[in-house]
Design a protein around this motif. Structure first.
Motif, short mmCIF file in Angstrom:
data_model
loop_
_atom_site.label_atom_id
_atom_site.label_comp_id
_atom_site.label_asym_id
_atom_site.label_seq_id
_atom_site.Cartn_x
_atom_site.Cartn_y
_atom_site.Cartn_z
N ARG A 19 1.12 -1.04 0.06
CA ARG A 19 -0.04 0.48 0.25
C ARG A 19 0.83 1.31 0.04
NH1 ARG A 19 -2.85 -3.19 4.08
NH2 ARG A 19 -1.11 -4.65 2.98
N ARG A 124 -8.16 3.33 2.37
CA ARG A 124 -8.58 2.59 2.65
C ARG A 124 -9.76 3.03 3.09
NH1 ARG A 124 -11.15 -2.72 5.15
NH2 ARG A 124 -10.97 -4.58 4.04
N SER A 128 -12.27 -0.38 0.09
CA SER A 128 -11.33 -1.23 -0.71
C SER A 128 -10.43 -0.73 -0.85
CB SER A 128 -11.69 -1.70 -1.60
OG SER A 128 -12.03 -0.78 -2.40
N TYR A 129 -9.08 -0.40 -1.63
CA TYR A 129 -8.32 0.34 -1.78
C TYR A 129 -7.95 1.08 -3.48
CZ TYR A 129 -5.83 -1.40 2.35
OH TYR A 129 -5.40 -2.02 3.46
N ASP A 213 -8.27 -5.07 -3.43
CA ASP A 213 -8.19 -5.51 -1.37
C ASP A 213 -6.79 -6.28 -1.14
OD1 ASP A 213 -8.10 -4.90 1.72
OD2 ASP A 213 -10.18 -5.46 1.17
N TYR A 233 -1.44 -2.39 10.07
CA TYR A 233 -2.04 -1.58 9.39
C TYR A 233 -3.41 -2.64 10.44
CZ TYR A 233 -0.63 -0.57 5.03
OH TYR A 233 1.15 -0.59 4.45
N GLU A 461 -9.15 2.17 8.21
CA GLU A 461 -8.20 1.36 8.04
C GLU A 461 -7.73 2.47 9.29
OE1 GLU A 461 -5.48 -1.44 6.09
OE2 GLU A 461 -5.19 0.81 4.97
#
Length: 878
Positions: A19, A124, A128-129, A213, A233, A461
């Motif tokens: 990430r 996030r 989802s990212y 994700d 995380y 997150e």
């Protein structure tokens, strides 16, 4: 491919390691024309990203970058400023974006390569990212490529690349996904880039989006350790949304009139519709007075939401701005609801404050308002600020939010205000946990760039990073057990950590310093937030030193560093400052303006209805400084021709007291005239003249606006009202808004269809020669009728202009050319005029072709044909 500007390649290469994103954007361009042209490398960058490198190669000579302390960089830049080169980081009208812009004046036949590197942390949102690449090459590119490689040690749960660039590019993107790695590639051919088979324009204009994700299984925490740094995380899934208690506090003062209020109403209606049945809410709207839709919180039932929408719809903005009383009223409503036991103990309470201006009524001192809010707001209430427009005091809103467990966002007042507001609301209204408490070891950093340590809103997150000894098992256990009571997780996570090192070292596309970069990223953001709230000057200085040292150590541009770009001999330099919410760039000359840039598309404000805020966008955005017609200074006319993308300039030499017609439009019933005032004495046998008074007459409304260097007056028959230049305020009458920014400018907006800006230039009152004067700026999108005329009005219907045969002039610095226009052949001179919108003191240089003899041959007839007897007279014989 046609045209003098040829793009050989436009490449975006990104590597995402756990990430942490590193992005490189590279463009190779050639000027195939025989004459020099301005080339612009202009890319959008996420606001939270840190730029850490930029290089430029000009015909084999490479300009490299270094990060310096800001004052030292400015000093070195001033010692060797680049000729015909400029760089800068500026605000973008897009939400959460800013622009990096580098400009060169490139001789014919020369090749240039630009390359920028930046890093960011993915957040996030909604499970989802999302990685967004603004893809706007501006032209067809022989080689266009987007290459994204993802390495996620935790494993990829899913990967999705939506067709965000449109159906035109369906099926072109290739995706390969493994257990822990993925590769996304987008390589359209030149034919696929074309808007149509015979078009020379590119269809590549939008955002390229990658969503994914990672596997989480039942774990609430994920720990990764690499090269002596850890990342934790914390993103529990499947949490039920917490009930919300929301007070919407909305500015409805006169400055919100027009598109800003319309968009706010639209966004609020959508937001109200999204409230859940177990949410409670109310609305406070304020100008110089404060009103409430309900005096207490009510459940978000369907009938209540519909009633609130009707209330919002009927708001008519006017009057002043009483921020202090409005916020205290909202706080009182929440406290009363709590005292009466109306609030669910598991709910979260928040105030969402929407405003576009400074206080003008009640408590005016911003520090006092902050103090009042802090003393009265309960600890478990968060305040979020939405600042609409470019003139809002964003620093104040940011401090107000961060002091009270919230966050602030600037919303650019334009056609996308509504969607920006809704996006902000979605971000802050999806609580992850009501209370999160960690016991992390010293040296770690909790990401609290949005909120306080013990309350987290606005995302799904929490991320913690720190320096650790990978062999210290007990230290790692303390991190894990801080968020989990399951002892088995300790062994499971440690096993993952042991495999991470080998996995990343074997992966060629992984970033070996991703943990360190993320730690630096979070630490600097944390320190910036702490500095913003520092109670003493000494603490602020200490935090500044820490931020500066980390910025230099990790080679990133922050508010206390700047990027110095220089050639090997160090005699040509460019300067890129950090993005700041300031009125203009750091110093004169750092932000260049391209008169013939790489992308000649009309800016967004010129494509849509010109409202007050759009005109402010023009005032603030250096990237569009040539896209407007103006008269300023002696009086210098700058006529921007949209079709040919040329600026044509001319002067008018007349006598003090004479009145010149600028726009006369009998069909629309609008006239604009300017009365000349003279300097105190002649210089070089010439008496300079300026506009000392400007009159607007809107005949169909029966309204007259007179702007002098002393007063601004609106007249409606026998009715008359006035503001002085020492005021900040507005007058609204018959859908005409006259808005004054203290000692700076007047903005006039009529029915959202026409806008005008008048700038005030003050000089030292004892100056031996100069006097105060006015300048006027008119967007080309104003909807005048075909019968419009006048010194400016005649160019609303653009004449055909052909400029050729460029040659040396009498002055080596000012080439000459031949211009054909209106059946005349004129000798014109290349030169610079001043545009004062972005820098009201020194002005910004704008390239134009100067027409001599008071514009003879370019304007219809003689300039004396445009003299009128009164300030509100229509032109009789154009």
């Amino acid at each position: 491919l046609t045209g003098a500007i040829f793009i050989y390649s436009y490449k975006v290469q990104s590597t995402i390691t756990s990430r942490v994103v590193n992005t490189m954007i590279q463009s190779k361009v050639e000027n195939k024309a025989k004459h020099a042209q301005n080339l612009v490398f202009d890319v959008q960058i996420p606001k939270g990203a840190f730029i850490h490198n930029f290089t430029m190669n000009i015909n084999g000579i490479t300009f490299t970058s270094s990060i310096r302390e800001k004052s030292a960089a400015r000093q070195q830049y001033a010692q060797a400023r680049a000729k015909g080169k400029a760089a800068g980081i500026i605000r973008s009208s897009a939400l959460d974006m800013e622009n990096f812009k580098a400009e060169l004046n490139v001789p014919g036949g020369m090749k240039v390569q630009f390359e920028i590197h930046y890093q960011e942390m993915m957040r996030r949102k909604l499970g989802s990212y999302e990685y967004v690449i603004p893809l706007q090459p501006g032209r067809l590119a022989k080689h266009l490529e987007v290459d994204v490689r993802i390495i996620e040690p935790q494993g990829l749960r899913y990967l999705h690349v939506p067709n965000s660039l449109g159906d035109h590019f369906a099926g072109i993107t290739t995706i390969s996904k493994g257990e822990k790695k993925a590769h996304v590639s987008f390589k359209p051919t030149v034919a696929q880039q074309r808007k149509c088979p015979t078009c020379s324009a590119t269809a590549v204009d939008g955002d390229f989006v990658v969503m994914y994700d990672v596997h989480r299984e039942t774990k609430a925490g994920e720990l990764e350790i690499f090269n002596g740094y850890f990342i934790h995380y914390f993103a529990p899934d499947n949490l039920d949304p917490l009930p919300k208690n929301i007070l919407f506090v909305i500015d409805v003062s006169g400055s919100m009139w027009g598109l800003k209020m319309k968009q706010t109403i639209e966004a609020m209606k959508t937001i109200l519709g999204d409230l859940r049945p177990d949410d409670h809410f109310s609305i406070v709207d304020f100008n110089h007075n404060v009103r409430t839709w309900r005096d207490d919180l009510v459940a978000a039932t369907a009938p209540q939401k519909e009633d609130a929408k009707k209330y919002i719809q009927e708001i008519q903005p006017n009057g002043g701005t009483n921020i202090n009383e409005a916020l205290l009223r909202a706080i009182f409503i929440l406290k009363e609801a709590s005292n009466l036991g109306m609030l669910d103990p598991n709910s979260v309470s928040m105030i969402i404050f929407v405003s576009d201006g400074d206080p003008t009524v009640g408590e005016l001192k911003l520090t006092k308002i902050q103090k009042n809010v802090k003393q009265n707001i309960p600890e478990d209430v968060s305040l979020f600020s939405l600042g609409i427009g470019f003139d809002v005091d964003y620093d104040f809103l940011d401090r107000l939010a961060h002091e009270n467990h919230g966050m602030a966002q600037r919303i650019f007042g334009n056609q996308e205000t509504s969607s920006q507001m809704k996006k902000f609301y979605n971000q802050v209204s999806t609580p992850l946990l009501k209370k999160v408490e960690f016991n992390y070891p010293q040296g770690s950093v909790l990401d609290v760039t949005q909120n306080s340590f013990d309350t987290y809103f606005g995302g799904s997150e929490i991320v913690v990073a720190g320096k650790v000894d990978a062999d210290n098992v007990q230290l790692l256990q303390s991190i894990i057990t801080a968020t989990s009571s399951n002892a088995e997780l300790v062994l499971e996570t440690l096993a993952d950590v042991e495999g991470l090192d080998d996995f990343l070292k074997k992966e060629p596309h992984a970033d070996p310093k991703f943990t360190e970069k993320l730690w630096a990223y979070l630490t600097i953001n944390q320190l910036l937030a702490e500095r913003n709230l520092a109670p003493t000057a000494a603490l602020k200085r200490n935090l500044t030193r820490s931020i500066l040292q980390m910025s230099l150590d990790h080679h990133i541009v922050t508010p206390f560093t700047a990027m110095l770009i220089e050639n090997p001999e160090r005699n040509e330099r460019m300067l890129a400052d950090s993005p700041q919410d300031q009125k203009r760039g750091c110093c004169p000359g750092t932000l260049g303006v391209a008169s013939n840039g790489l992308n000649k598309s009309i800016p967004s404000w010129a494509k849509s209805t010109p409202t007050t805020e759009q005109l402010l966008n023009v005032l603030k955005a250096p990237t569009v400084a040539t896209r407007i017609t103006s008269v300023d200074n002696d009086p210098h006319f700058i006529i921007h021709l949209l079709k040919s993308q040329e600026n044509i300039c001319f002067n008018i030499d007349s006598e003090p007291g004479k009145i010149l017609n600028l726009v006369s439009d009998p069909d629309s019933g609008i006239v604009i005239n300017g009365q000349l005032t003279g300097a105190k004495k002649r210089e070089n046998e010439k008496l300079s003249t300026y506009f000392g008074k400007i009159g607007f007459y809107f005949k169909n409304k029966g309204l007259k606006v007179e702007i002098s260097t002393e007063m601004i007056t609106l007249k409606d028959g026998s009715y008359s009202t006035a503001l002085s230049w020492s005021d900040t305020g507005s007058i609204i009458r018959k859908r005409l808004l006259v808005s004054v920014k203290k000692d700076r400018r007047v903005t006039i907006t009529m029915d959202t269809e026409m806008s005008f800006v008048v700038l005030l230039h003050r000089v030292w009152k004892n100056h031996p020669v100069n006097v105060d004067f006015l300048g006027i700026y008119i967007p080309p999108t104003n909807r005048f009728s075909p019968s419009a005329h006048g010194l400016i009005g005649q160019f609303m219907s653009e004449p055909e202009v052909h400029i050729y045969s460029e040659r040396p002039g009498r002055d080596p610095e000012k080439p000459e050319a031949t211009m054909e226009v209106k059946g005349h052949k004129l000798t014109v001179t290349s030169g610079l005029q001043k545009d004062y919108r972005t820098d009201q003191v020194f002005g910004t240089n704008v390239h134009c072709w100067f027409v001599h003899n008071c514009g003879k041959g370019f304007i219809d007839g003689h300039y004396k044909d445009y003299l009128v007897p009164h300030l509100y007279s229509f032109l009789k014989n154009p």
